[in-house]
Write a protein that holds these residues in place. Structure first.
Motif, short mmCIF file in Angstrom:
data_model
loop_
_atom_site.label_atom_id
_atom_site.label_comp_id
_atom_site.label_asym_id
_atom_site.label_seq_id
_atom_site.Cartn_x
_atom_site.Cartn_y
_atom_site.Cartn_z
N ALA A 102 25.38 -43.33 12.54
CA ALA A 102 25.95 -42.83 11.63
C ALA A 102 25.06 -44.18 11.02
N PHE A 111 24.90 -35.95 3.67
CA PHE A 111 24.86 -35.26 4.00
C PHE A 111 24.44 -34.23 3.27
N TYR A 130 32.42 -36.01 10.63
CA TYR A 130 31.38 -37.10 9.98
C TYR A 130 30.95 -37.33 9.11
N LYS A 132 28.62 -39.59 7.44
CA LYS A 132 27.39 -39.28 7.11
C LYS A 132 26.09 -39.16 8.28
N GLN A 137 19.25 -37.69 11.78
CA GLN A 137 19.30 -36.10 10.83
C GLN A 137 19.08 -36.53 9.69
N GLN A 156 16.05 -42.06 19.91
CA GLN A 156 16.68 -41.91 21.03
C GLN A 156 18.04 -41.40 21.71
N GLY A 158 21.86 -40.32 22.06
CA GLY A 158 23.26 -40.54 21.90
C GLY A 158 22.52 -40.46 20.14
N GLY A 160 22.12 -37.66 17.49
CA GLY A 160 22.81 -37.09 17.13
C GLY A 160 21.69 -35.43 16.34
N THR A 162 20.75 -32.71 18.72
CA THR A 162 21.63 -31.66 18.43
C THR A 162 21.67 -31.00 17.09
N GLN A 201 26.73 -27.03 26.80
CA GLN A 201 27.28 -27.93 25.81
C GLN A 201 25.84 -28.14 24.79
N GLU A 271 15.02 -31.79 24.62
CA GLU A 271 14.61 -32.33 25.82
C GLU A 271 12.94 -32.43 26.67
N GLY A 494 20.54 -35.83 28.64
CA GLY A 494 21.32 -34.90 27.01
C GLY A 494 22.81 -35.15 27.33
N ASP A 496 26.17 -34.83 26.97
CA ASP A 496 27.19 -35.86 25.65
C ASP A 496 28.55 -35.79 26.56
N ARG A 521 23.51 -42.36 27.97
CA ARG A 521 25.02 -41.46 28.34
C ARG A 521 26.41 -42.59 27.77
N ARG A 524 26.61 -44.26 22.39
CA ARG A 524 26.11 -43.59 21.64
C ARG A 524 26.71 -42.71 20.36
N VAL A 525 25.37 -42.64 19.14
CA VAL A 525 25.98 -42.61 17.97
C VAL A 525 26.56 -44.06 18.09
N1 LIG Z 1 26.67 -37.72 11.82
C1 LIG Z 1 27.21 -38.23 12.79
N2 LIG Z 1 27.94 -38.66 13.04
C2 LIG Z 1 29.17 -39.08 13.98
N3 LIG Z 1 29.15 -38.32 15.05
C3 LIG Z 1 28.07 -37.49 14.62
C4 LIG Z 1 27.21 -37.36 14.47
N4 LIG Z 1 26.26 -35.93 14.43
C5 LIG Z 1 26.44 -36.42 16.37
N5 LIG Z 1 27.01 -36.72 16.46
C6 LIG Z 1 28.05 -36.72 18.07
O1 LIG Z 1 27.37 -37.47 18.13
C7 LIG Z 1 27.39 -37.29 19.95
C8 LIG Z 1 25.82 -37.10 19.94
O2 LIG Z 1 25.03 -36.70 19.75
P1 LIG Z 1 24.20 -35.75 20.19
O3 LIG Z 1 24.58 -34.92 21.80
O4 LIG Z 1 23.14 -34.04 20.00
O5 LIG Z 1 22.72 -36.73 20.69
P2 LIG Z 1 21.36 -36.86 21.44
O6 LIG Z 1 20.54 -37.17 20.16
O7 LIG Z 1 20.80 -35.33 21.61
O8 LIG Z 1 21.25 -37.69 22.46
P3 LIG Z 1 20.88 -37.54 24.19
O9 LIG Z 1 19.70 -37.54 23.72
O10 LIG Z 1 21.17 -38.41 25.13
O11 LIG Z 1 20.67 -35.88 24.68
C9 LIG Z 1 27.40 -35.78 19.82
O12 LIG Z 1 29.12 -36.02 20.12
C10 LIG Z 1 28.23 -35.55 18.16
O13 LIG Z 1 28.65 -34.68 18.15
#
Ligand SMILES: Nc1ncnc2c1ncn2[C@@H]1O[C@H](COP(=O)(O)OP(=O)(O)OP(=O)(O)O)[C@@H](O)[C@H]1O
Length: 713
Positions: A102, A111, A130, A132, A137, A156, A158, A160, A162, A201, A271, A494, A496, A521, A524-525
């Motif tokens: 973030a 946001f 969350y 930021k 995003q 990339q 992790g 965020g 989704t 998920q 994906e 994918g 998480d 895996r 992440r974030v």
């Molecule tokens: N703005 C944010 N701040 C903190 N955590 C966040 C934020 N947005 C998403 N997350 C958390 O980050 C984690 C990873 O999100 P997500 O699964 O969407 O990643 P992804 O980009 O799809 O990764 P992958 O490509 O590996 O699937 C989740 O646990 C989600 O809840």
């Protein structure tokens, strides 16, 4: 992310399948999965090579160390190929900046500034914590809220992703209906996921997190694995956002009369690269045709027109390679490319691993792979977790290998039973019913690694319920200090799973994308993460060059691990100080080929490692069923090895594998004849053995079995 870095280098701290097709050690299947074809000639060539290698391993017995008492010791540490050390200029200690977190230090990144409504902002901050948005995003949310345009999102792991596509869809639906929308209003969005796990998920994220602010918007899921009847009933009741796997959705489109797709305004292909790899192109094409055919401009009277007048398609993918481009061509029109990396034109760059991830590489001789994996896990679990339970994922190339390593390392452990499962189990036992169906998870403690460690296993050959229960239990695991998941690539995309600190690639990935997804895996974030890749000496070392560009701009995230350091740290207990003169000391010695006594090296960590290996071999000798599992694991492992892409054959060539040495790491005395046998049966039937030959062979076996408990290949 806190700037602090950790490492599990030897010195300091001592590695989907989808529900339809899985590369479960079957080269053809695995190749199909990756869409690669190979000529029969090639296969025959390789099978002959298996036979040769297999025969060679029998004659390799010369390299055994013979003790004075006529018993063999396992020569784990002799006749191993040399490993070239690599020295990377480390910047790790200076702290690596997270690339997928973030945007905490950017005041303008909120946001609210992206156009997210107040109710959702509040929910994001208060419920989900969350504060930021992430970089992806910040780019995707306003694009979907303000521009009615198709998107090609390269993000990339992790980062965020989704939330970046679900949040705008929810907001658009909130705005469109002024709160009057209900489950009967129609399906407005479809999210396609390549696997059931990922679909579940995404659905859970919508149902339990995002929609908690707007409970009148109803998400639904169709993925198979449960009765179609209940899915049909769910569709009949009405859903607004449908999360699905392509095959199951196609089935419902064909057979479920009441699935009305005329109001679909958003189609997300999550994906995308994996959707194509798994062969869903046809199902997606059919869906696109159907959506086009059914599309209606007319929306219910209570909808105020904030929804787009056409369907918006979003394609998310880690890479922009050929197949994904093709999916882009069939699904997107005039799409905007959004990438979490600093590229401005489509395809000018490929995805990289998160910049805060530390990638370690360990080159391990084949004989030592089992002890090196055990040592790595011992070292990883030797430290107190920073908080709660520390989690590690270990990737294997095939299900059989997962099964073998799971039983080998948990053989002295206790199987976990879920509380609910236990109660059901009791009930069923009283009723005299089969109990095993209730005990879904496959998790056992691993005192051989660490008394407070539990190992889970997950692969595509397990039932859907077991997979779901295992993943769920592993992600919530708090009963032990350390939880380790042994899995195939079923868990690489994918998923998480919260708080994964370490990833171990015990078997190298099949493609560079797989590598990125596996290591993704962790880290992440914005959180820190470690990953270790096991390679064999020789050609496989060339793979280091291939992954270098994926880790940092100047290899600053890469670290070379010495397997000896890792073994020393793990097996050092009770080690004695180094003795130069072995003849005069009381430390254990062994006899070399010239009958000269030589000391075990520094301390006796290698004695302990050898004992660890011998115990495993002894267990296999005593347990025929486990030996069968070890044999199948070896055979599947070798077969899976042949499925590395042709473009990576320079690194992963079965012809260069020392099958005898590799067999040792599966606790086997020699490469199973099954490997050669299966192929030779196919290509040239063996002539019948005459009785004289048979007698000679039997006599040889009898002599060999008298002389040794353990082979020392
Ligand atoms: N703005 C944010 N701040 C903190 N955590 C966040 C934020 N947005 C998403 N997350 C958390 O980050 C984690 C990873 O999100 P997500 O699964 O969407 O990643 P992804 O980009 O799809 O990764 P992958 O490509 O590996 O699937 C989740 O646990 C989600 O809840």
């Amino acid at each position: 992310m806190d700037g602090s870095r950790k490492t599990f280098s030897g010195a300091d701290r001592a590695s989907v399948d989808d529900d339809r097709r899985k590369p479960n050690g079957n080269p053809r299947e695995a190749q199909q999965v990756r869409g690669e074809k190979r000529s029969n000639g090639d296969e025959q060539d390789e099978s002959e090579e298996y036979s040769k290698r297999s025969k060679r391993s029998h004659s390799d017995r010369e390299s055994r160390g013979l003790q004075g008492d006529n018993s063999y010791v396992s020569s784990l540490f002799t006749a191993n190929p040399e490993v070239k050390e690599r020295d990377y200029t480390q910047k790790i200690d200076e702290g690596l900046k997270p690339s997928n977190g973030a945007l905490l230090n950017d005041e303008s990144a909120t946001f609210k500034a992206l156009g997210v409504n107040e109710a959702l902002c509040k929910s994001l901050e208060d419920k989900m914590k969350y504060s930021k948005p992430t970089r992806i995003q910040r780019a995707v949310i306003p694009a979907l809220l303000q521009e009615d345009r198709d998107l090609f999102v390269q993000a990339q792991t992790g980062s965020g992703k989704t939330l970046s596509f679900t949040l705008p869809i929810i907001q658009k639906l909130m705005d469109a209906s002024d709160g009057t929308l209900n489950r009967k209003s129609g399906v407005f969005a479809i999210i396609l996921s390549p696997t059931r796990e990922l679909a579940t998920q995404t659905y859970n994220f919508l149902a339990s997190k995002l929609c908690s602010t707007c409970h009148w918007i109803v998400p639904g899921i169709v993925i198979g694995g449960e009765k179609k009847k209940s899915e049909k009933a769910r569709i009949r009741k009405g859903v607004n956002i449908l999360v699905a796997t392509p095959g199951r959705l196609a089935d419902h489109i064909e057979n479920t009369g009441n699935l009305d797709l005329s109001r679909v305004r958003y189609l997300v292909l999550d994906e995308g690269d994996r959707l194509m790899e798994l062969g869903f192109e046809e199902a997606i094409s059919k869906l696109l045709t159907q959506l086009k055919k059914d599309f209606s401009r007319v929306l219910p009277a209570n909808m105020n027109g904030s929804l787009p007048s056409k369907r918006i398609n979003v394609l998310c993918s880690a890479t922009l390679k050929d197949k994904v481009r093709k999916l882009g061509e069939i699904s997107l029109t005039d799409a905007k490319l959004i990438t979490s990396q600093s590229v401005d034109s489509l395809g000018s760059d490929e995805m990289k691993a998160p910049e805060q991830l530390i990638q370690e590489v360990m080159v391990v001789p084949p004989k030592l792979r089992f002890v090196a994996l055990s040592a790595t896990l011992k070292n990883l679990t030797s430290e107190e977790p920073v908080s709660g339970t520390s989690k590690t994922i270990v990737f294997f190339s095939c299900s059989d290998s997962v099964d073998f390593h799971f039983i080998a390392l948990t053989r002295t452990g206790r199987r976990l039973t879920m509380e609910k499962g236990r109660q059901k189990l009791e009930k069923n036992r009283k009723k005299g019913e089969d109990s095993d169906t209730t005990n879904k998870i496959t998790a056992t403690t691993a005192p051989l690694i660490n008394p407070d460690t539990v190992i889970y296993k997950l692969h595509g050959s397990l039932s859907q319920q077991t997979r779901a229960a295992t993943l769920n239990h592993f992600s919530k695991s708090t009963s032990h200090k350390h939880a380790v998941l042994f899995c195939t690539d079923v868990a690489s995309r994918g998923l998480d799973l919260p708080g994964i600190e370490n990833v171990v690639e015990f078997d190298p990935p099949f493609t560079l994308e797989d590598h990125l997804h596996r290591v993704g895996r962790t880290a992440r974030v914005g959180s820190s993460g470690l990953s270790v890749l096991f390679l064999l000496p020789g050609d496989e070392e060339g793979y280091i060059k291939k992954i270098e560009p994926l880790h940092g701009n100047d290899k600053e995230n890469l670290k070379f691990l010495s397997y000896e350091d890792v073994l020393k740290k793990a097996f050092k207990e009770d080690a004695k100080p180094e003795h130069k003169n072995a003849e005069d000391s009381d430390i254990p010695t062994r006899t070399d080929r010239n009958k000269k006594k030589i000391p075990f090296r520094e301390g006796n960590w290698d004695t302990h490692a050898t004992t660890f290996q011998l115990n495993m071999e002894r267990w296999l000798l005593e347990d025929a069923r486990s030996r069968e599992i070890a044999t199948s694991a070896f055979v599947s492992h070798a077969r899976a090895y042949t499925t590395h892409l042709a473009s990576e054959r320079d690194c992963f060539n079965i012809k260069k594998l020392h099958l005898g040495h590799l067999a040792k790491s599966f606790g086997l005395r020699e490469a199973p004849k099954k490997l050669a046998g299966r192929n030779s049966q196919e290509h040239h039937k063996k002539p019948r053995e005459n009785s004289k030959r048979k007698m000679l062979r039997m006599a040889k076996i009898a002599v060999a079995s008298q002389s040794s408990e353990f082979n020392t290949i």
